[in-house]
Write a protein that holds these residues in place. Structure first.
Motif, PDB file in Angstrom:
ATOM      1  N   ASP A 194      -9.550  23.688 -47.748  1.00 47.48           N
ATOM      2  CA  ASP A 194     -10.735  23.788 -47.902  1.00 47.48           C
ATOM      3  C   ASP A 194     -11.831  23.843 -46.410  1.00 47.48           C
ATOM      4  OD1 ASP A 194     -12.834  25.545 -49.378  1.00 47.48           O
ATOM      5  OD2 ASP A 194     -13.694  23.571 -50.300  1.00 47.48           O
ATOM      6  N   HIS A 198     -13.944  26.330 -43.768  1.00 44.12           N
ATOM      7  CA  HIS A 198     -15.188  25.493 -43.846  1.00 44.12           C
ATOM      8  C   HIS A 198     -14.639  25.872 -41.726  1.00 44.12           C
ATOM      9  CE1 HIS A 198     -15.632  24.355 -48.428  1.00 44.12           C
ATOM     10  NE2 HIS A 198     -15.335  25.248 -48.270  1.00 44.12           N
ATOM     11  N   HIS A 262     -13.848  33.064 -47.628  1.00 44.05           N
ATOM     12  CA  HIS A 262     -15.168  32.693 -48.616  1.00 44.05           C
ATOM     13  C   HIS A 262     -15.869  33.302 -49.236  1.00 44.05           C
ATOM     14  CE1 HIS A 262     -14.441  28.408 -47.540  1.00 44.05           C
ATOM     15  NE2 HIS A 262     -14.871  27.970 -48.780  1.00 44.05           N
ATOM     16  N   HIS A 276     -11.378  27.142 -56.833  1.00 40.95           N
ATOM     17  CA  HIS A 276     -11.719  27.126 -54.968  1.00 40.95           C
ATOM     18  C   HIS A 276     -10.825  27.392 -53.714  1.00 40.95           C
ATOM     19  CE1 HIS A 276     -14.512  27.732 -52.006  1.00 40.95           C
ATOM     20  NE2 HIS A 276     -14.309  26.585 -51.112  1.00 40.95           N
ATOM     21  N   ASN A 280      -8.726  29.795 -51.301  1.00 38.37           N
ATOM     22  CA  ASN A 280      -8.467  29.878 -50.234  1.00 38.37           C
ATOM     23  C   ASN A 280      -7.374  29.638 -49.586  1.00 38.37           C
ATOM     24  OD1 ASN A 280     -11.867  30.199 -50.449  1.00 38.37           O
ATOM     25  ND2 ASN A 280     -11.781  27.970 -50.099  1.00 38.37           N
TER      26      ASN A 280
HETATM   27 ZN    ZN Z   1     -14.909  25.669 -49.667  1.00 39.37          ZN
END
Ligand code: ZN
Ligand code: NAD
Length: 360
Positions: A194, A198, A262, A276, A280
């Motif tokens: 994640d 990002h 996202h 989450h 991803n």
């Molecule tokens: Zn995230």
């Protein structure tokens, strides 16, 4: 152009063993309100050694919360808030000890203790009317950046959207890398990715800038050290790095934006409940054409750690499910704008987004 103006965490403690400073850290705040603290602790720690290190006082309330059945909901926060206020009145503060889910529960609870009505009223930007109570976050799994972000993501009856404002940001965070040592390997991978995603999404879009890139590049470098090459793997040295990467990755996207992965991930989580970080990863493996640089490295990390991600999911989805997921995603225009530029509406049509879901 509107320049972003974000509030950072007021104070951050970092280092192995720093969790032992919790009691002294909150001491100055203890006299506020009804002079007691609410601990929100990931149920994983019930009966583990951390339970005996909470440094709580007899008057404090401790809630062990199981985050596995579902991501935090508006109803869960409202019920918790009502229960706490009815039993002991307004606490001095809220302490969250756990992963992204617990960080969000602690942040949302802090706000909802002072804002009336259901938390569904406040899902969105700057809808909260009053500052919450003091809140302190102790992450025990690293990657989402929830420890630093200005949002507390909640799933409500209508939307999965954060309570987003300056007051959401923690007053204090304690980063103790010892606490993430027990994270299972698959979660260590998904949550770390994640952070990685990002940084890639923050970088490859029109809103990136020297500020977001400085944090993003540093976090990417740390991710590479943790997940790629000879020194990679779950160990103390890498845990020290991952905790910092998570925070910096969060700051990178705060000053830029996340992108296609996202936007799709929110659709997948909202409609099918996929977590989450896993969502991803499921998505990012299919975005090689959109994020060619990050994608190659991501696939290399998957191979190195022998991670097996779900495949061919869309085969089991009907048209209605795909449409619903695409509708959630298209309603995140700032992410598509960042990823594809000013004419994003011509590229990211509902049909295009549905096709992206069909790749999964
Ligand atoms: Zn995230
Ligand atoms: P999580 O909090 O959902 O926890 C994942 C699993 O790890 C759980 O089973 C938990 O019990 C376990 N766990 C946590 N710490 C552990 C430890 N030290 N040892 C062993 N097991 C441990 O995980 P997450 O991926 O960090 O958080 C996901 C949530 O974060 C989602 O609800 C998502 O919406 C939210 N999120 C928030 C933001 C934000 O900015 N606020 C950003 C991204 C994601």
């Amino acid at each position: 152009m509107q320049h972003k103006n974000f509030k950072n965490i007021d104070k951050v403690t970092y280092g192995r063993g720093s969790f032992s400073q919790l009691a002294e850290t909150i001491e100055p705040v203890r006299a506020l309100n009804k002079s007691y603290f609410v601990y929100i602790v990931d149920n994983y720690f019930k009966g583990k050694s951390l339970e005996s290190k909470l440094q709580n006082k007899p008057e404090d309330l401790i809630y062990f919360i199981d985050v596995d059945p579902k991501e935090p909901t508006t109803e869960q926060i409202d019920t918790l808030r009502d229960e706490i206020l009815n039993s002991k009145g307004l606490p001095s503060g809220v302490i969250g000890i756990g992963g992204g889910s617990i960080m969000d529960i602690a942040k949302a609870l802090s706000l909802m203790l002072t804002n009336e009505g259901s938390s569904t009223l406040y899902q969105g930007l700057n809808l909260i009317k009053k500052p919450g109570v003091y809140h302190l976050g102790v992450p025990t799994i690293s990657g989402t950046g929830a420890e630093v972000s200005m949002t507390a993501v909640l799933t409500g009856p209508e939307k999965k959207l954060g309570l987003k404002c300056d007051w959401t940001v923690f007053n204090q965070v304690i980063l103790d890398p010892e606490l993430i040592a027990t994270v299972p390997k698959d979660w260590w991978f998904y949550t770390g990715m994640d952070t990685y995603i990002h940084c890639i999404e923050s970088h490859y879009g029109i809103k990136n800038n020297a500020f977001s890139l400085a944090y993003g590049n540093q976090a990417l470098q740390l991710c590479r050290e943790v997940y790629l090459g000879q020194g990679a793997g779950q160990n103390n040295e890498n845990d020290d790095k991952l905790m910092v990467a998570s925070l910096m990755g969060g700051l990178s996207l705060t000053y830029s934006e996340v992108g296609v992965c996202h936007a799709l991930s929110y659709g997948l989580s909202k409609i099918l409940g996929t977590r989450h970080c896993l969502a991803n990863c499921i998505i990012f493996q299919h975005l090689g054409d959109i994020y060619p640089v990050g994608h190659g490295e991501f696939m290399q990390m998957i191979r190195q750690h022998q991670i097996i991600l779900p495949q061919n999911l869309s085969k089991g989805w009907d048209e209605d499910t795909i449409t619903k997921m695409a509708q959630v995603s298209i309603n995140l225009p700032f992410m598509w704008h960042h990823a594809f530029g000013d004419n994003y509406k011509e590229i990211a049509t509902l049909e295009y987004i549905k096709d992206l879901f069909r790749r999964l």
